[in-house]
Design a protein around this motif. Sequence first.
Motif, short mmCIF file in Angstrom:
data_model
loop_
_atom_site.label_atom_id
_atom_site.label_comp_id
_atom_site.label_asym_id
_atom_site.label_seq_id
_atom_site.Cartn_x
_atom_site.Cartn_y
_atom_site.Cartn_z
N ALA A 189 43.53 -6.30 -51.69
CA ALA A 189 43.73 -4.91 -52.11
C ALA A 189 42.51 -4.43 -52.86
O ALA A 189 41.87 -5.19 -53.60
N ASP A 190 42.19 -3.15 -52.67
CA ASP A 190 41.20 -2.46 -53.49
C ASP A 190 41.97 -1.89 -54.68
O ASP A 190 42.72 -0.91 -54.54
N LEU A 191 41.79 -2.49 -55.84
CA LEU A 191 42.61 -2.15 -57.01
C LEU A 191 42.24 -0.81 -57.64
O LEU A 191 42.90 -0.38 -58.58
N THR A 192 41.23 -0.15 -57.13
CA THR A 192 40.90 1.19 -57.64
C THR A 192 41.67 2.27 -56.90
O THR A 192 41.58 3.44 -57.25
N ASN A 205 42.52 -9.57 -64.20
CA ASN A 205 41.25 -10.27 -64.34
C ASN A 205 40.12 -9.64 -63.52
O ASN A 205 38.95 -9.79 -63.86
N ALA A 206 40.44 -8.91 -62.47
CA ALA A 206 39.43 -8.37 -61.56
C ALA A 206 38.49 -7.41 -62.28
O ALA A 206 38.91 -6.67 -63.17
N GLY A 207 37.23 -7.42 -61.87
CA GLY A 207 36.28 -6.49 -62.47
C GLY A 207 34.86 -6.71 -61.97
O GLY A 207 34.59 -7.65 -61.21
N LEU A 208 33.95 -5.84 -62.42
CA LEU A 208 32.53 -5.94 -62.11
C LEU A 208 31.74 -6.17 -63.38
O LEU A 208 32.14 -5.72 -64.46
N TYR A 209 30.57 -6.84 -63.25
CA TYR A 209 29.76 -7.18 -64.41
C TYR A 209 28.27 -7.00 -64.09
O TYR A 209 27.49 -7.92 -64.15
N PRO A 210 27.86 -5.77 -63.69
CA PRO A 210 26.45 -5.54 -63.35
C PRO A 210 25.61 -5.16 -64.57
O PRO A 210 26.15 -4.86 -65.64
N ALA A 257 27.05 7.20 -60.60
CA ALA A 257 27.86 6.40 -59.68
C ALA A 257 28.01 4.97 -60.16
O ALA A 257 29.07 4.34 -59.96
N GLU A 258 26.96 4.42 -60.80
CA GLU A 258 27.05 3.07 -61.34
C GLU A 258 28.07 3.02 -62.48
O GLU A 258 28.87 2.08 -62.58
N TRP A 259 28.01 4.02 -63.34
CA TRP A 259 28.99 4.10 -64.44
C TRP A 259 30.41 4.19 -63.88
O TRP A 259 31.30 3.45 -64.29
N ASP A 260 30.62 5.08 -62.92
CA ASP A 260 31.95 5.29 -62.35
C ASP A 260 32.48 4.01 -61.70
O ASP A 260 33.68 3.70 -61.82
N ALA A 261 31.61 3.27 -61.03
CA ALA A 261 32.04 2.05 -60.33
C ALA A 261 32.54 1.00 -61.31
O ALA A 261 33.56 0.33 -61.06
N VAL A 262 31.85 0.85 -62.43
CA VAL A 262 32.25 -0.16 -63.41
C VAL A 262 33.52 0.26 -64.14
O VAL A 262 34.42 -0.56 -64.38
N ILE A 263 33.62 1.53 -64.49
CA ILE A 263 34.85 2.02 -65.13
C ILE A 263 36.03 1.85 -64.18
O ILE A 263 37.13 1.44 -64.58
N ALA A 264 35.83 2.16 -62.91
CA ALA A 264 36.91 2.04 -61.93
C ALA A 264 37.34 0.59 -61.75
O ALA A 264 38.54 0.27 -61.75
N ALA A 265 36.37 -0.30 -61.60
CA ALA A 265 36.68 -1.70 -61.31
C ALA A 265 37.32 -2.41 -62.49
O ALA A 265 38.17 -3.29 -62.30
N ALA A 281 32.06 -0.36 -72.57
CA ALA A 281 32.97 0.78 -72.71
C ALA A 281 34.26 0.55 -71.93
O ALA A 281 35.36 0.85 -72.41
N ALA A 282 34.13 0.01 -70.72
CA ALA A 282 35.32 -0.25 -69.91
C ALA A 282 36.22 -1.28 -70.57
O ALA A 282 37.45 -1.11 -70.63
#
Length: 261
Positions: A71-74, A99-104, A114-122, A167-168
């Motif tokens: 599943a895409d959890l966003t 537990n799912a998330g991004l750590y760039p 778009a980078e900000w939005d992707a991390v907040i979403a994930a 922030a996320a």
Amino acid sequence: MDIPHPSALFDLTGRVALITGSGSGLGQGLAIRFSQASAKVIVHFNASRAGSQAVVERIEALGGEALALAADLTQPDEVTRLVTQAVAHFGRVDMLINNAGLYPLAGLLTMAAAEWDAVIAANLRSTFLCTQAVARQMIAQGSGGAIVNITSIEAENPAPHHSHYSAAKAGVFMLTRSAAAELGRHGIRVNAVAPGLIWREGLEQDWPDGVNRYLAAAPLGRLGMPEDVADACLFLASPAARWITGASLTVDGGVLTHQVY
């Protein structure tokens, strides 16, 4: 209420745990550890299909029960589908580990929106959507439940090039407390675990400076292992934490004990 005997506190027989992002990294350790406590495990993944199937096979080899689901959890519809499929297979969901998330990495001055939005979403949006969907299912079941959100020590101690991530994760902590306040009357406990630096294969080669600095700063003198975080989650999801909600447990080897000035 009945008080469990100490020997039964971490026996999750008959309970079902949905662990997001458990096809790789820390999530793998979470899935296996919950299975070792006799929980049935939904191994969620988005991209790591092969990894999630390997986790399922390992759990089954150890005598446990597990199911890999994508599943895409966003996306709300996909989260709803994930929970529906989990219930169709196992009959219920008793525990959720977000537990799912991004750590760039991205500098504040050069980060694209778009980078900000992707991390907040994930990291934050996905936690909200999963918490909402699973809490609705727990309420329908009528037997309460436990939700544990993985945050980070960076939720209160910022790191360079991680403004979006910090922030996320800070947002996840406040979501944890808000959800605990609203869901307690349904018998649903919501807590967080804030890990420090967790070992993974190749970490020492990829980031030797960071590893060395962490080892020097940690009073316990080592990096965390996935099992260290998993056991904290296991505690908070278990009857041993039956009167704990809205709390955050730091699992960092003591790094945050350091004076900051």
